[in-house]
Design a protein around this motif. Structure first.
Motif, PDB file in Angstrom:
ATOM      1  N   ASP A  33     -32.188  14.237  -0.053  1.00  0.00           N
ATOM      2  CA  ASP A  33     -30.839  14.054   0.449  1.00  0.00           C
ATOM      3  C   ASP A  33     -30.232  12.809  -0.152  1.00  0.00           C
ATOM      4  OD1 ASP A  33     -31.157  16.257   1.913  1.00  0.00           O
ATOM      5  OD2 ASP A  33     -31.152  15.280   3.894  1.00  0.00           O
ATOM      6  N   SER A  34     -28.909  12.883  -0.400  1.00  0.00           N
ATOM      7  CA  SER A  34     -28.206  11.731  -0.957  1.00  0.00           C
ATOM      8  C   SER A  34     -26.826  11.703  -0.384  1.00  0.00           C
ATOM      9  CB  SER A  34     -28.129  11.833  -2.493  1.00  0.00           C
ATOM     10  OG  SER A  34     -27.336  10.788  -2.991  1.00  0.00           O
ATOM     11  N   SER A  35     -26.391  10.550   0.135  1.00  0.00           N
ATOM     12  CA  SER A  35     -25.037  10.439   0.662  1.00  0.00           C
ATOM     13  C   SER A  35     -24.486   9.064   0.343  1.00  0.00           C
ATOM     14  CB  SER A  35     -25.023  10.677   2.182  1.00  0.00           C
ATOM     15  OG  SER A  35     -25.844   9.746   2.826  1.00  0.00           O
ATOM     16  N   ASP A  36     -23.206   9.029   0.174  1.00  0.00           N
ATOM     17  CA  ASP A  36     -22.556   7.764  -0.145  1.00  0.00           C
ATOM     18  C   ASP A  36     -22.141   7.052   1.123  1.00  0.00           C
ATOM     19  OD1 ASP A  36     -20.857   9.218  -2.982  1.00  0.00           O
ATOM     20  OD2 ASP A  36     -22.821   8.264  -2.828  1.00  0.00           O
ATOM     21  N   GLY A  37     -21.860   5.784   0.994  1.00  0.00           N
ATOM     22  CA  GLY A  37     -21.424   5.007   2.140  1.00  0.00           C
ATOM     23  C   GLY A  37     -20.011   5.352   2.541  1.00  0.00           C
ATOM     24  N   PRO A  38     -19.648   5.112   3.804  1.00  0.00           N
ATOM     25  CA  PRO A  38     -18.321   5.446   4.297  1.00  0.00           C
ATOM     26  C   PRO A  38     -17.205   4.805   3.502  1.00  0.00           C
ATOM     27  CG  PRO A  38     -19.819   4.920   6.107  1.00  0.00           C
ATOM     28  CD  PRO A  38     -20.535   4.570   4.844  1.00  0.00           C
ATOM     29  N   ALA A  39     -17.388   3.577   3.054  1.00  0.00           N
ATOM     30  CA  ALA A  39     -16.301   2.915   2.324  1.00  0.00           C
ATOM     31  C   ALA A  39     -15.965   3.646   1.042  1.00  0.00           C
ATOM     32  CB  ALA A  39     -16.696   1.469   2.011  1.00  0.00           C
ATOM     33  N   ALA A  40     -16.992   4.157   0.370  1.00  0.00           N
ATOM     34  CA  ALA A  40     -16.744   4.870  -0.893  1.00  0.00           C
ATOM     35  C   ALA A  40     -16.214   6.260  -0.642  1.00  0.00           C
ATOM     36  CB  ALA A  40     -18.042   4.962  -1.691  1.00  0.00           C
ATOM     37  N   ASP A  41     -16.480   6.817   0.553  1.00  0.00           N
ATOM     38  CA  ASP A  41     -16.125   8.197   0.828  1.00  0.00           C
ATOM     39  C   ASP A  41     -14.744   8.374   1.438  1.00  0.00           C
ATOM     40  OD1 ASP A  41     -18.529   9.013  -0.112  1.00  0.00           O
ATOM     41  OD2 ASP A  41     -19.514   9.095   1.839  1.00  0.00           O
ATOM     42  N   ARG A  42     -14.108   7.298   1.839  1.00  0.00           N
ATOM     43  CA  ARG A  42     -12.808   7.410   2.476  1.00  0.00           C
ATOM     44  C   ARG A  42     -11.725   7.572   1.422  1.00  0.00           C
ATOM     45  NH1 ARG A  42     -13.192   8.448   7.944  1.00  0.00           N
ATOM     46  NH2 ARG A  42     -15.111   7.488   8.659  1.00  0.00           N
ATOM     47  N   ALA A  43     -11.010   8.686   1.475  1.00  0.00           N
ATOM     48  CA  ALA A  43      -9.936   8.933   0.497  1.00  0.00           C
ATOM     49  C   ALA A  43      -8.624   8.435   1.086  1.00  0.00           C
ATOM     50  CB  ALA A  43      -9.846  10.425   0.186  1.00  0.00           C
ATOM     51  N   SER A  44      -7.960   7.516   0.388  1.00  0.00           N
ATOM     52  CA  SER A  44      -6.677   6.993   0.864  1.00  0.00           C
ATOM     53  C   SER A  44      -5.549   7.916   0.469  1.00  0.00           C
ATOM     54  CB  SER A  44      -6.438   5.613   0.254  1.00  0.00           C
ATOM     55  OG  SER A  44      -6.379   5.712  -1.147  1.00  0.00           O
ATOM     56  N   ALA A  84      -9.062  15.562  -1.935  1.00  0.00           N
ATOM     57  CA  ALA A  84      -8.687  15.224  -0.565  1.00  0.00           C
ATOM     58  C   ALA A  84      -7.462  14.317  -0.565  1.00  0.00           C
ATOM     59  CB  ALA A  84      -9.855  14.555   0.155  1.00  0.00           C
ATOM     60  N   LYS A  85      -7.443  13.350  -1.454  1.00  0.00           N
ATOM     61  CA  LYS A  85      -6.291  12.446  -1.556  1.00  0.00           C
ATOM     62  C   LYS A  85      -5.042  13.219  -1.954  1.00  0.00           C
ATOM     63  CE  LYS A  85      -4.724   8.220  -3.867  1.00  0.00           C
ATOM     64  NZ  LYS A  85      -5.107   7.142  -4.820  1.00  0.00           N
ATOM     65  N   ALA A  86      -5.189  14.131  -2.944  1.00  0.00           N
ATOM     66  CA  ALA A  86      -4.045  14.902  -3.399  1.00  0.00           C
ATOM     67  C   ALA A  86      -3.539  15.859  -2.321  1.00  0.00           C
ATOM     68  CB  ALA A  86      -4.421  15.692  -4.659  1.00  0.00           C
ATOM     69  N   PHE A  87      -4.439  16.338  -1.475  1.00  0.00           N
ATOM     70  CA  PHE A  87      -4.057  17.245  -0.394  1.00  0.00           C
ATOM     71  C   PHE A  87      -3.525  16.511   0.832  1.00  0.00           C
ATOM     72  CE2 PHE A  87      -6.266  20.591  -2.659  1.00  0.00           C
ATOM     73  CZ  PHE A  87      -5.612  21.747  -2.256  1.00  0.00           C
ATOM     74  N   GLY A  88      -3.500  15.188   0.780  1.00  0.00           N
ATOM     75  CA  GLY A  88      -2.955  14.417   1.888  1.00  0.00           C
ATOM     76  C   GLY A  88      -3.871  14.320   3.083  1.00  0.00           C
ATOM     77  N   LEU A  89      -5.185  14.314   2.844  1.00  0.00           N
ATOM     78  CA  LEU A  89      -6.138  14.227   3.942  1.00  0.00           C
ATOM     79  C   LEU A  89      -6.563  12.776   4.126  1.00  0.00           C
ATOM     80  CD1 LEU A  89      -8.313  17.389   3.217  1.00  0.00           C
ATOM     81  CD2 LEU A  89      -6.451  17.128   4.865  1.00  0.00           C
ATOM     82  N   ALA A  90      -5.908  12.113   5.053  1.00  0.00           N
ATOM     83  CA  ALA A  90      -6.179  10.697   5.303  1.00  0.00           C
ATOM     84  C   ALA A  90      -7.574  10.515   5.900  1.00  0.00           C
ATOM     85  CB  ALA A  90      -5.129  10.131   6.252  1.00  0.00           C
ATOM     86  N   GLY A  91      -8.314   9.569   5.359  1.00  0.00           N
ATOM     87  CA  GLY A  91      -9.617   9.231   5.918  1.00  0.00           C
ATOM     88  C   GLY A  91     -10.668  10.301   5.757  1.00  0.00           C
ATOM     89  N   ALA A  92     -10.566  11.155   4.744  1.00  0.00           N
ATOM     90  CA  ALA A  92     -11.583  12.190   4.532  1.00  0.00           C
ATOM     91  C   ALA A  92     -12.912  11.554   4.144  1.00  0.00           C
ATOM     92  CB  ALA A  92     -11.129  13.167   3.455  1.00  0.00           C
ATOM     93  N   LEU A  93     -13.991  11.996   4.763  1.00  0.00           N
ATOM     94  CA  LEU A  93     -15.323  11.485   4.497  1.00  0.00           C
ATOM     95  C   LEU A  93     -16.122  12.565   3.789  1.00  0.00           C
ATOM     96  CD1 LEU A  93     -17.464   9.252   4.929  1.00  0.00           C
ATOM     97  CD2 LEU A  93     -18.047  10.370   7.092  1.00  0.00           C
ATOM     98  N   ILE A  94     -16.467  12.330   2.529  1.00  0.00           N
ATOM     99  CA  ILE A  94     -17.194  13.299   1.713  1.00  0.00           C
ATOM    100  C   ILE A  94     -18.607  12.771   1.487  1.00  0.00           C
ATOM    101  CG2 ILE A  94     -17.176  14.663  -0.411  1.00  0.00           C
ATOM    102  CD1 ILE A  94     -14.598  14.975   1.167  1.00  0.00           C
ATOM    103  N   ALA A  95     -19.618  13.584   1.804  1.00  0.00           N
ATOM    104  CA  ALA A  95     -21.004  13.138   1.668  1.00  0.00           C
ATOM    105  C   ALA A  95     -21.859  14.241   1.074  1.00  0.00           C
ATOM    106  CB  ALA A  95     -21.561  12.713   3.021  1.00  0.00           C
ATOM    107  N   VAL A  96     -22.844  13.825   0.259  1.00  0.00           N
ATOM    108  CA  VAL A  96     -23.771  14.756  -0.381  1.00  0.00           C
ATOM    109  C   VAL A  96     -25.075  14.784   0.399  1.00  0.00           C
ATOM    110  CG1 VAL A  96     -25.063  15.266  -2.491  1.00  0.00           C
ATOM    111  CG2 VAL A  96     -22.761  14.310  -2.645  1.00  0.00           C
TER     112      VAL A  96
END
Length: 299
Positions: A33-44, A84-96
């Protein structure tokens, strides 16, 4: 270069492509399993484009359709963050998580999260005239292909009224234009979505229709100019350039002269949301790994 479409089928095609995603089989799991930290995953995103209100979070799980490496999964996750940013999804959290990716965003955003799973591979293929020199196997596929009339075309998991096996970009193929019901024999791709620098939805000042304007990279501009210059010398249908999205022809306009400005326009009487969704998918480029939506939950 501009194409003419009628409203209903074009919108239905876009919805089918981005909602259903690729229908490939053969998922496999990765034990690491691999996931990124919340700061890197938040799309503005801008305040004017936010997820629908309604409280709680929406979470979508995507499965990879092949056995990917961790590097490809991370690149796919990065592409989803851009979408996610282009779709206007504020605060989207993407994790692997191994061979799956989760996307979580505030509010009711299930539709947008599903749309983000589209591979969005864009290819520009020249239309060929069937002739005696057409390879027998390709001509057989072309003759057997049945395309639905525009009035009866309905979205399907295959993306076309008839099942067409996907082929590599450097190989000729056949396909259906869902908005016209025409079938085409097409040559190898002369450029692809990687040579599109950006895509923008805009309202045409003359036709008052929503369109998607493509801006090419320097290399794409050169390739597009060379392709359109060659096609402009041919007679119909050999002067047509098919724009193929995830294996389905979304436009096949005729080329009247070389296009050297580095831009192309996709017009289809789109609704604003459809044009914006298509532009968002094309701007970020195709996903490195095809995904399918496995699960959608609302907390």
């Amino acid at each position: 270069m501009r194409s003419s479409h009628r409203a209903g089928p074009a919108a239905a095609l876009l919805a089918a492509l981005i909602a259903l995603g690729p229908a490939l089989a053969g998922c496999s799991s990765d034990s690491a399993d691999s996931s990124d930290g919340p700061a890197a995953d938040r799309a503005s995103t801008s305040a004017s484009a936010t997820a629908s209100s309604g409280g709680g979070d929406t979470t979508v799980t995507y499965d990879a359709t092949a056995a990917p490496g961790s590097d490809l999964m991370q690149r796919t996750a990065d592409r989803l963050r851009a979408r996610a940013k282009a779709f206007g999804l504020a605060g989207a959290l993407i994790a692997v998580h191994g061979s799956t990716i989760t996307a979580q965003t505030p509010g009711d955003a299930a539709d947008k999260l599903r749309r983000m799973a589209a591979t969005a591979e864009l290819l520009f293929r020249p239309v060929l005239t069937p002739s005696r020199s057409t390879p027998p196997d390709l001509r057989k596929r072309y003759d057997a292909l049945q395309c639905a009339a525009p009035s009866s075309a309905t979205p399907s998991s295959t993306g076309t009224p008839a099942a067409v096996k996907p082929v590599a970009a450097d190989q000729p193929t056949v396909g259906c234009d869902r908005t016209t019901g025409m079938k085409y024999l097409m040559g190898p791709a002369e450029l692809d979505g990687s040579e599109v620098k950006s895509a923008k939805a805009q309202l045409d000042s003359q036709s008052h229709e929503w369109t998607v304007m493509l801006d090419f990279t320097p290399a794409g501009r050169t390739a597009f100019a060379r392709s359109t210059a060659r096609l402009a010398q041919l007679v119909s249908p050999g002067n047509q350039l098919a724009m193929v999205l995830d294996g389905t022809i979304i436009s096949a306009p005729s080329v009247q002269s070389a296009i050297t400005g580095g831009q192309a326009q996709i017009a289809g009487d789109f609704k604003q949301a459809d044009a914006e969704s298509l532009a968002a998918l094309l701007t970020g480029g195709a996903l490195p790994i095809p995904l399918v939506v496995k699960d959608v939950t609302k907390d």
